[in-house]
Design a protein around this motif. Sequence first.
Motif, PDB file in Angstrom:
ATOM      1  N   UNK A 107       0.814  -1.203   0.000  1.00  0.00           N
ATOM      2  CA  UNK A 107       0.000   0.000   0.000  1.00  0.00           C
ATOM      3  C   UNK A 107       0.855   1.263   0.000  1.00  0.00           C
ATOM      4  N   UNK A 108       0.327   2.316  -0.597  1.00  0.00           N
ATOM      5  CA  UNK A 108       1.018   3.611  -0.596  1.00  0.00           C
ATOM      6  C   UNK A 108       1.039   4.133   0.834  1.00  0.00           C
ATOM      7  N   UNK A 109       2.231   4.416   1.333  1.00  0.00           N
ATOM      8  CA  UNK A 109       2.375   4.820   2.727  1.00  0.00           C
ATOM      9  C   UNK A 109       2.064   6.294   2.937  1.00  0.00           C
ATOM     10  N   UNK A 110       2.405   7.120   1.952  1.00  0.00           N
ATOM     11  CA  UNK A 110       2.204   8.561   2.087  1.00  0.00           C
ATOM     12  C   UNK A 110       2.027   9.151   0.699  1.00  0.00           C
ATOM     13  N   UNK A 111       1.291  10.245   0.598  1.00  0.00           N
ATOM     14  CA  UNK A 111       1.090  10.856  -0.718  1.00  0.00           C
ATOM     15  C   UNK A 111       2.415  11.281  -1.344  1.00  0.00           C
ATOM     16  N   UNK A 112       2.495  11.155  -2.668  1.00  0.00           N
ATOM     17  CA  UNK A 112       3.652  11.659  -3.388  1.00  0.00           C
ATOM     18  C   UNK A 112       3.605  13.183  -3.371  1.00  0.00           C
ATOM     19  N   UNK A 113       4.715  13.803  -3.718  1.00  0.00           N
ATOM     20  CA  UNK A 113       4.746  15.255  -3.818  1.00  0.00           C
ATOM     21  C   UNK A 113       3.608  15.735  -4.722  1.00  0.00           C
ATOM     22  N   UNK A 114       3.147  16.951  -4.487  1.00  0.00           N
ATOM     23  CA  UNK A 114       2.008  17.490  -5.219  1.00  0.00           C
ATOM     24  C   UNK A 114       2.194  17.322  -6.722  1.00  0.00           C
ATOM     25  N   UNK A 115       1.247  16.665  -7.356  1.00  0.00           N
ATOM     26  CA  UNK A 115       1.326  16.415  -8.790  1.00  0.00           C
ATOM     27  C   UNK A 115       0.676  17.523  -9.601  1.00  0.00           C
ATOM     28  N   UNK A 284       4.873   6.815 -16.254  1.00  0.00           N
ATOM     29  CA  UNK A 284       5.251   7.731 -15.183  1.00  0.00           C
ATOM     30  C   UNK A 284       4.007   8.307 -14.514  1.00  0.00           C
ATOM     31  N   UNK A 285       3.590   7.763 -13.367  1.00  0.00           N
ATOM     32  CA  UNK A 285       2.404   8.283 -12.684  1.00  0.00           C
ATOM     33  C   UNK A 285       2.635   9.618 -11.991  1.00  0.00           C
ATOM     34  N   UNK A 286       3.886  10.092 -11.955  1.00  0.00           N
ATOM     35  CA  UNK A 286       4.213  11.294 -11.200  1.00  0.00           C
ATOM     36  C   UNK A 286       4.470  12.521 -12.082  1.00  0.00           C
ATOM     37  N   UNK A 287       4.119  12.449 -13.358  1.00  0.00           N
ATOM     38  CA  UNK A 287       4.353  13.618 -14.207  1.00  0.00           C
ATOM     39  C   UNK A 287       3.413  14.748 -13.788  1.00  0.00           C
ATOM     40  N   UNK A 288       3.968  15.907 -13.413  1.00  0.00           N
ATOM     41  CA  UNK A 288       3.121  17.027 -13.000  1.00  0.00           C
ATOM     42  C   UNK A 288       2.107  17.384 -14.088  1.00  0.00           C
ATOM     43  N   UNK A 289       0.869  17.572 -13.673  1.00  0.00           N
ATOM     44  CA  UNK A 289      -0.238  17.950 -14.545  1.00  0.00           C
ATOM     45  C   UNK A 289      -0.561  16.882 -15.596  1.00  0.00           C
ATOM     46  N   UNK A 290      -0.070  15.686 -15.427  1.00  0.00           N
ATOM     47  CA  UNK A 290      -0.349  14.621 -16.381  1.00  0.00           C
ATOM     48  C   UNK A 290      -1.790  14.151 -16.283  1.00  0.00           C
ATOM     49  N   UNK A 291      -2.386  13.841 -17.424  1.00  0.00           N
ATOM     50  CA  UNK A 291      -3.777  13.404 -17.424  1.00  0.00           C
ATOM     51  C   UNK A 291      -3.944  12.029 -16.793  1.00  0.00           C
ATOM     52  N   UNK A 292      -2.866  11.250 -16.699  1.00  0.00           N
ATOM     53  CA  UNK A 292      -2.943   9.941 -16.062  1.00  0.00           C
ATOM     54  C   UNK A 292      -2.197   9.868 -14.744  1.00  0.00           C
ATOM     55  N   UNK A 293      -1.778  11.008 -14.201  1.00  0.00           N
ATOM     56  CA  UNK A 293      -1.004  11.020 -12.961  1.00  0.00           C
ATOM     57  C   UNK A 293      -1.862  10.641 -11.763  1.00  0.00           C
ATOM     58  N   UNK A 294      -1.250   9.968 -10.805  1.00  0.00           N
ATOM     59  CA  UNK A 294      -1.968   9.539  -9.606  1.00  0.00           C
ATOM     60  C   UNK A 294      -0.972   9.197  -8.506  1.00  0.00           C
ATOM     61  N   UNK A 295      -1.323   9.429  -7.242  1.00  0.00           N
ATOM     62  CA  UNK A 295      -0.410   9.074  -6.147  1.00  0.00           C
ATOM     63  C   UNK A 295      -0.498   7.608  -5.732  1.00  0.00           C
ATOM     64  N   UNK A 296      -1.547   6.904  -6.161  1.00  0.00           N
ATOM     65  CA  UNK A 296      -1.694   5.483  -5.853  1.00  0.00           C
ATOM     66  C   UNK A 296      -2.655   4.880  -6.864  1.00  0.00           C
ATOM     67  N   UNK A 297      -2.634   3.552  -6.988  1.00  0.00           N
ATOM     68  CA  UNK A 297      -3.546   2.938  -7.955  1.00  0.00           C
ATOM     69  C   UNK A 297      -4.916   2.728  -7.310  1.00  0.00           C
TER      70      UNK A 297
END
Length: 448
Positions: A107-115, A284-297
């Motif tokens: 599980x994702x432990x903590x949110x990724x940096x602001x996307x 790359x789920x962490x691309x800033x402003x990406x249409x498919x970006x997400x901090x967890x699935x």
Amino acid sequence: MSDKTPSPDILNDLISAALKAGADAAEAVSAHRASLSVGVRNGALEDVEREEARDLGLRVFIGRRQATVSASDLSDATRARLVERAVAMAKLAPEDPYASLAPQDRLAAAPHADLDLYDPAECSAEALEAAAAEAEAAALAVSGVSKSEGGHASWSASEWRLVTSHGFDGRHRGSAFSLGVGVIAEKDGAMERGGESRTVRHLSDLPDAASIGLKAGERAVARVGPRKIASITAPVIFENRVATQVLSPLMGAISGPSIARGSSFLKDKLNQSVLPTGVDLIDDPFRPRGLGSTPFDDEGVAVERREIVRDGVLTTWLLNTASAAQLGLQTTGHASRGLAGPSGVSTHNLHLAPGEGDLEALMAQARTGLLITSMFGPSLNGNTGDWSAGVSGFWFENGQRAYPVSEVTVAGNLIDLYARLQRAGDLEFRGSFNSPSLLFDKVAIAGK
């Protein structure tokens, strides 16, 4: 979109109620969406649609049995019925040896940096109408354009929250702004369509309406007067806007459910070359402003940037919890689900790394062949990789566009085609799956 979301306790209350009702484990999802879309035709307002919805989903497990239910009514009575129905359904469901929540250690432990996925700006209906009308007017102003199929503009915002009985609680929100137009060009009684549209996370990233309209008009005019060509084997180039459509079958072929079923033309290709040496396919789920970006699935699993293909070699399957368990592997954080039903599999922000040179350089390299700018009706044999699609575009000679063509089919085996893929350097990040223009040196073309 306001910050008013369902009470923070609603999802935890659903989980607690499901466990009390006899579930061994459960996960609850809430989705809040607000949107506004406007359509115009010939400068006049054609339609306005406003949506605001809050929905709940609940999945429960009893042993290896599972059931999912959803509702758009958040009242206490509806939530009670939701729990009762889900538990009753799970008791009657067939056993699935791979049904479970995601492993706790994944599980994702903590949110990724602001996307940077959320723009608080809200567009009024008047502003959307003005943008759509401006794009349409710019398209109609292109010489040769005769009719409008309409301009459209929209704004939306959404928030998704997932809570599980084994401790995960995560949420993310995003916005989207879209603008597009379609027109018809006419010459000597022959008509061809052309269009352009863009969708971005932040309003400031949206191209101006006039440029979108101009591109739509130019595309329509360029396609007027298409010729039919004789059947031939020749070089084929897929323009960057459509190149992902020839790569999409690769994603389906490496999805965990396909591999687990044994119904994939790439089922024996893990850790083997599937693309030419030097080619990378990156998620790359962490691309800033990406249409498919997400901090967890969508199962709460931690996501990461992955080179799905590295130096031409396939490095991984795309796995959710169930398909990973079936294959004796670990989930890769690619679970995708709606409010109802078990998880499927999807990528996040996928792109094929670019090569060098622009589209014109790729055409100069091939000298003569077919440039594909639109595709429809693709057909795939998932077991063999045999593929075909209806296409239209331009015949080019000596590296230059000669004339438009239509009513053409291209076909080949994707294993062979992928091995001969050549890339331009014209990668643009327009969606959640992006590719530069692609050249294949020999492709079967069926014409007249």
